[in-house]
Design a protein around this motif. Structure first.
Motif, PDB file in Angstrom:
ATOM      1  N   ASP A  54       0.716  -1.169  -0.463  1.00  0.00           N
ATOM      2  CA  ASP A  54       0.119  -0.100   0.544  1.00  0.00           C
ATOM      3  C   ASP A  54       0.904   1.223  -0.236  1.00  0.00           C
ATOM      4  O   ASP A  54       0.328   2.110  -0.561  1.00  0.00           O
TER       5      ASP A  54
ATOM      6  N   THR B 241       0.843   3.987  -2.773  1.00  0.00           N
ATOM      7  CA  THR B 241       0.485   5.211  -2.323  1.00  0.00           C
ATOM      8  C   THR B 241       1.359   6.551  -2.605  1.00  0.00           C
ATOM      9  O   THR B 241       0.975   7.401  -4.009  1.00  0.00           O
ATOM     10  N   GLU B 242       3.067   6.499  -2.777  1.00  0.00           N
ATOM     11  CA  GLU B 242       4.000   6.751  -3.286  1.00  0.00           C
ATOM     12  C   GLU B 242       4.460   7.238  -4.956  1.00  0.00           C
ATOM     13  O   GLU B 242       4.482   7.923  -5.448  1.00  0.00           O
TER      14      GLU B 242
ATOM     15  N   ARG C 263       1.517   6.796  -6.719  1.00  0.00           N
ATOM     16  CA  ARG C 263       0.638   7.615  -6.902  1.00  0.00           C
ATOM     17  C   ARG C 263       0.751   8.656  -6.937  1.00  0.00           C
ATOM     18  O   ARG C 263       0.093   9.582  -8.134  1.00  0.00           O
ATOM     19  N   ARG C 264       1.076   9.433  -5.888  1.00  0.00           N
ATOM     20  CA  ARG C 264       1.802  10.960  -6.158  1.00  0.00           C
ATOM     21  C   ARG C 264       2.828  11.006  -6.882  1.00  0.00           C
ATOM     22  O   ARG C 264       2.925  12.150  -7.864  1.00  0.00           O
TER      23      ARG C 264
ATOM     24  N   GLU D  13      -7.951   7.317  -5.450  1.00  0.00           N
ATOM     25  CA  GLU D  13      -7.074   8.496  -5.248  1.00  0.00           C
ATOM     26  C   GLU D  13      -7.935   9.325  -4.164  1.00  0.00           C
ATOM     27  O   GLU D  13      -7.628  10.202  -2.845  1.00  0.00           O
TER      28      GLU D  13
ATOM     29  N   THR E 222      -9.199   8.329  -0.872  1.00  0.00           N
ATOM     30  CA  THR E 222      -8.030   7.972   0.591  1.00  0.00           C
ATOM     31  C   THR E 222      -7.159   9.092   0.992  1.00  0.00           C
ATOM     32  O   THR E 222      -6.746   9.193   2.207  1.00  0.00           O
ATOM     33  N   ARG E 223      -8.049   9.954   0.136  1.00  0.00           N
ATOM     34  CA  ARG E 223      -7.441  11.715   0.826  1.00  0.00           C
ATOM     35  C   ARG E 223      -8.452  12.235   1.372  1.00  0.00           C
ATOM     36  O   ARG E 223      -8.121  13.451   1.948  1.00  0.00           O
TER      37      ARG E 223
END
Length: 614
Positions: A412, A416-417, A419-420, A460, A463-464
């Protein structure tokens, strides 16, 4: 010590000072140019008017010279008149210029010349010649002594303007010398000629030809009037018959309709030469000046060979006045108009130059700010890229070393990173795709409501949005928009992400999609609002600039590269729309994306589905 002045302040001040000096010098120079232009225009107008008057005088003088008949005893006067008339008609271009030819005897009897038989016939004085008869008898040729050995002869008027006529009078003189004393006497003349001119021919044909010859290329610039000297409001010719040029308004005034002085001197000197030769005395042209209408002869002793010195004035003063005026109202007004035009052009160029200098300075300042923002962007992006890359590398090393207790957690984290990183790369690529005048590609009918739903349902976003309440309101039956769905999705995603990043403290995000009418026409509006701290007043004018980050974001070290809102603006403009913001300190902010609606569009049909009617 004096504080050092920045170079970017010194240069504009020096340039403006130079422009001010140039403006003063330009103003003075234009004043001198205008004065020289006025003098040149006045000289040109005077030369043309004088040339026109000379040609008018030449036509009159030619008649006067042609009919100079010298017959002392009058025995051949009639034959000489016929000879002169025939000679004149053979050499003239205007044979009908003479309306009548008369002779006036010393006793005042009038005879009219008949071209048919070449003879003179006694006639009564016509009514139209009454004024000429009166002037002729009241001003006969007279002589008086002007001093020792000097005699002045008064001549009758040679030109009449009402009616237009020429009087040709030939004076006869005798000379006697006794004991060193000289005497000039006026002898009786057999008569004088009276030439009646066809005024309609002269003013209606000859004068217009002369005007066209001398002023043909300037008739649009000047107004010309030829008036009688005795009645200045009585025009005999004018380029504007309904507007006579007044004497007080004329820029140039020239006398016309006179026997030219050079012709007078040659003519009268020749007559004195005849007398002098008879007496064995030398005659020569005089060097003095006498009043118009007079003839002065002086006998000068030079040993045993005395001579007669002649000084003559104009025979017949100018009966007409040639008045020339600039169509601008006056020569001064024309010069001032040219000067104003030159001043406007000159100062317009100086103003343009000053504006160019200002634009260069503003562009340089903006370029400086842009370079600074780009440096900040590079530093921010480098930091943003380094952080997820460091996390991904660390997680990968742990996985490779087999020290991982919970692989799912590491998976995960890597997702996440990653996706950034993907988000930052896509932001940069989207900005590059909208640079310059490039238009979005793959435009097709799009339902903005579906785009918003897909953005809010994306992983995304979920998640945020941990701990954030969403209030979503999408109107029914929204009109379609013609858009690039991927770019439109990116714009909505940036607005939502911006609200989650800066308005998370409010715990609420509102998304509204509706349609409304405006001055630009019907449009679809996508509004994303939050209850965060809002946008500071000093940041509000710059929030849509590229690479700009607000003071609060920098102070709080909020992650970002300053491209989100700028990209939203570029996407809106690429679709013919716009983006607006409403904010108040402490009350959050609301960003609205306006996209033009298209009522004539329908969603594209897919295989196996009927196509919607347009």
């Amino acid at each position: 010590m004096l504080r050092r002045v920045p170079f970017r302040i010194v240069v504009p001040v020096l340039l403006m000072a130079v422009l001010a000096v140039l403006a003063v010098l330009q103003y003075r120079w234009l004043g001198q140019v205008s004065q020289a232009e006025r003098q040149r225009m006045h000289e040109t107008m005077t030369a043309r008017a004088q040339s026109l008057a000379n040609d008018i005088d030449r036509e009159i003088s030619r008649l006067y010279l042609t009919f100079q008949i010298r017959d002392r005893d009058g025995s051949q006067f009639e034959a000489l008149v016929a000879e002169r008339y025939t000679f004149w008609r053979a050499g003239t271009r205007h044979p009908d210029l003479i309306a009548g030819l008369y002779t006036v005897s010393a006793d005042g009897d009038l005879q009219k010349f008949d071209p048919a038989d070449g003879a003179l016939h006694p006639v009564a004085w016509p009514d139209n010649l009454a004024s000429i008869r009166e002037r002729t008898f009241s001003s006969r040729v007279t002589a008086q002594s002007g001093g020792p050995n000097t005699f002045t002869f008064r001549m009758p008027p040679a030109i009449s303007t009402e009616p237009l006529a020429i009087s040709v009078v030939v004076p006869f003189m005798s000379h006697t010398a006794r004991d060193g004393a000289h005497e000039l006497r006026l002898l009786p003349s057999p008569g004088s000629l009276l030439i009646l001119i066809n005024e309609q021919k002269f003013t209606g044909e000859i004068v217009p030809q002369l005007v066209k010859q001398h002023l043909g290329d300037s008739l649009d610039e000047y107004r010309l009037s030829i008036v009688r000297s005795r009645a200045l409001d009585d025009a005999v010719y004018g380029t504007a018959p309904d507007a006579i040029v007044k004497l007080a308004e004329a820029d140039v005034r020239v006398d016309a309709l006179a026997i030219r002085p050079a012709i007078n001197e040659r003519l009268l000197a020749t007559e004195l030469q005849v007398v002098a030769v008879r007496r064995g005395i030398e005659a020569s042209g005089g060097r003095g000046a006498t009043p118009p209408g007079t003839l002065a002869a002086t006998v000068v002793d030079r040993g045993s060979a005395p001579r007669i010195a002649l000084a003559s004035g104009t025979i017949g003063t100018g009966g007409w006045q040639v008045l020339l005026k600039h169509r601008a109202g006056s020569l001064e007004a024309a010069v001032q108009r040219v000067r104003r035009r030159n001043l406007l052009m000159s100062f317009g160029m100086l103003t343009l130059l000053a504006a160019s200098v200002g634009l260069v300075l503003v562009s340089a300042r903006r370029a400086e700010r842009l370079a600074s923002q780009q440096m900040d962007f590079v530093a921010t992006v480098s930091h943003e890229l380094r952080t997820p890359l460091a996390v991904i590398r660390s997680a990968g090393q742990n996985l490779a070393a087999g020290v991982v207790q919970d692989p799912r957690r590491y998976g995960d984290l890597i997702e996440t990173e990653g996706r950034r990183l993907t988000d930052m790369v896509e932001q940069t690529l989207a900005l590059a795709g909208l640079s310059g005048e490039r238009k979005p590609v793959a435009q097709q009918p799009v339902d903005a409501g579906d785009v918003v739903r897909s953005v809010l349902a994306a992983p995304e976003t979920a998640t945020r949005a941990d701990g954030i309440a969403f209030d979503v309101r999408i109107a029914d039956e929204l009109p379609l928009v013609l858009a690039d769905e991927m770019l439109l999705r990116r714009g909505v995603q940036n607005l939502v992400g911006n609200a989650l990043k800066y308005g998370a403290s409010g715990g609420w995000v509102g998304v509204t999609v509706d349609a409304s009418g405006s001055r630009r026409g019907r449009e679809v509006r996508v509004t994303v609002a939050d209850r965060g701290p809002g946008v500071a007043a000093e940041d509000l004018p710059h929030i849509f600039d590229a690479f700009y980050r607000g003071h609060r974001a920098v102070a709080d070290q909020v992650q970002g590269n300053g491209l989100g809102l700028h990209l939203v603006k570029r996407i809106a403009e690429a679709h013919g729309g716009r983006v607006t913001v409403r904010t108040a300190p402490g009350e959050g902010a609301a960003f609205t994306l306006h996209i033009p609606a298209r009522a004539d569009l329908a969603m594209p049909s897919f295989a196996g589905e009927p196509q919607a009617a347009k």
